[in-house]
Design an enzyme around this catalytic site. Sequence first.
Site, PDB file in Angstrom:
ATOM      1  N   ARG A  16     -37.994   9.593  20.073  1.00 39.96           N
ATOM      2  CA  ARG A  16     -37.343   8.848  21.146  1.00 39.96           C
ATOM      3  C   ARG A  16     -37.884   7.416  21.250  1.00 39.96           C
ATOM      4  NH1 ARG A  16     -35.389  11.229  25.880  1.00 39.96           N
ATOM      5  NH2 ARG A  16     -36.681  13.053  25.385  1.00 39.96           N
ATOM      6  N   ARG A  22     -26.381  14.019  27.195  1.00 38.45           N
ATOM      7  CA  ARG A  22     -27.610  14.134  27.980  1.00 38.45           C
ATOM      8  C   ARG A  22     -27.379  14.048  29.495  1.00 38.45           C
ATOM      9  NH1 ARG A  22     -31.286  10.601  27.749  1.00 38.45           N
ATOM     10  NH2 ARG A  22     -33.049  12.028  28.081  1.00 38.45           N
ATOM     11  N   CYS A  72     -12.358  16.265  29.318  1.00 37.00           N
ATOM     12  CA  CYS A  72     -11.717  17.078  30.349  1.00 37.00           C
ATOM     13  C   CYS A  72     -12.734  18.007  31.011  1.00 37.00           C
ATOM     14  CB  CYS A  72     -10.568  17.874  29.738  1.00 37.00           C
ATOM     15  SG  CYS A  72      -9.481  18.585  30.978  1.00 37.00           S
ATOM     16  N   GLU A  73     -13.698  17.392  31.683  1.00 31.48           N
ATOM     17  CA  GLU A  73     -14.750  18.085  32.425  1.00 31.48           C
ATOM     18  C   GLU A  73     -15.135  17.225  33.620  1.00 31.48           C
ATOM     19  OE1 GLU A  73     -16.133  21.017  32.036  1.00 31.48           O
ATOM     20  OE2 GLU A  73     -15.314  21.572  30.067  1.00 31.48           O
ATOM     21  N   TYR A 116     -28.681  17.557  31.213  1.00 37.55           N
ATOM     22  CA  TYR A 116     -29.846  17.643  32.104  1.00 37.55           C
ATOM     23  C   TYR A 116     -30.055  16.381  32.941  1.00 37.55           C
ATOM     24  CZ  TYR A 116     -31.888  16.101  27.586  1.00 37.55           C
ATOM     25  OH  TYR A 116     -32.131  15.490  26.361  1.00 37.55           O
TER      26      TYR A 116
END
Length: 438
Positions: free
Chosen positions: A294, A331, A362-363, A335
Amino acid sequence: MSNQIDQLTTNQAGHLEIGGCDTLDLAKEYGTPLVVYDVKSIRDQIHHFQKVFEDNDVDYAVSYASKAFACIAMFQLINQEHGHIDVVSGGELYTAIQAGFPMDHVSFHGNNKSREELEMAVDHQIGVIMLDNFHEIDLLKQVLEERNSHINVMLRVTPGVSAHTHEYDQTGQVDSKFGFDLKSGQARQALDQVLADPRMTMLGIHAHIGSQIFEVKGFEMAATTLVDTLGDWHEEIGYTAKVVNVGGGFGIRYTQADDPIAPEMFVDAIVKAIKKRTHELGLPMPAVWIEPGRSIAGPAGYNLYTVGSRKDVPGIRSYVTVDGGMGDNIRPALYQAKYEAVLAKNPKAPIKETVRVAGKYCESGDILIQKQDLPATQPGDVLAMLATGAYGYAMASNYNRNPRPAVVFVENGHSQVAIKRESFEDLVHLDEPFNLSD
């Protein structure tokens, strides 16, 4: 305006610039959604890590955790900077092979490596396999015997240190799916099994306590625990480790609320803790390996989106929707990860409103940023989401049958495609027609 936004580079036209390239030009040339990596940022962070080790005069390896973002071009870039990589699947290993990456600089992680994956690792004589469980020791023994081969190994252990981070990002505590537990004696039992096998060369031990960590103390505790363990093993059976691998997990800035120290400062603290404890125990100083992912890829990455529809809910909020979303960055939905975004044509323009940046999927949960201060926007504007380089494209999907975006590398005013944009044809190229009869 956050410190992250203050540090953005703009050109004479006032447009956001990445690696000397105008983001509006990038969006026009390559389309959106688009993932852009600043190559110099990647090089610089690797150099910062390397300098810490060299200043402390210790042998080392900076091993890029490729699960953060992997592709042929990325591996070739890491190799240019004399880095190592760690892989966690046959697919990542295959990518490294295709990239021409030196196999002796590859580490193989994972808690359920298949026989086929271990065979690939042994056949290509990778640098080291990180053993994660007893089943894997047995499986690797079989592969080595069948191939009359040898391999370097390390044991992944759980040091009993819990990182202060999201539950899903904690991996060093005792109750973890990863590694051999120290407290119960599992790690010592695994050590005995490995040392009894002449086909395995035991380099040392590894631990990874979590991800997106802002506190140095956990790393210092883990490093000291690893050296104490090696001290016990040295006293009990005379084993001397060549390598202590402390993993990664160094936190980065995503939003104004984040206040991380420079990633290399974690490493300096870790090295000093290992030096101190080995001296106290009279042990030879091992090489120190780290596995940042990261902190190398994250700040170097940007997602460019084009603004489309807008919805104003009177008295509640306004939604600004872009042409990407959870398919290219899951992401926030997975979470609740937080990001910041700017208007690419003028990232430092006066703020006019606070909006919710929504994706096109579509969420209802496809929200990229819950609250983002922005100038007035209109359809066709380009939004740049910051620090998206880690675990964005790497976790991308074809949900709703949307193609994954292109990935572009930029440096010194030049750009190149690292991963082509998927087409609709790509989405169906593995599909087979229905042909079952009644």
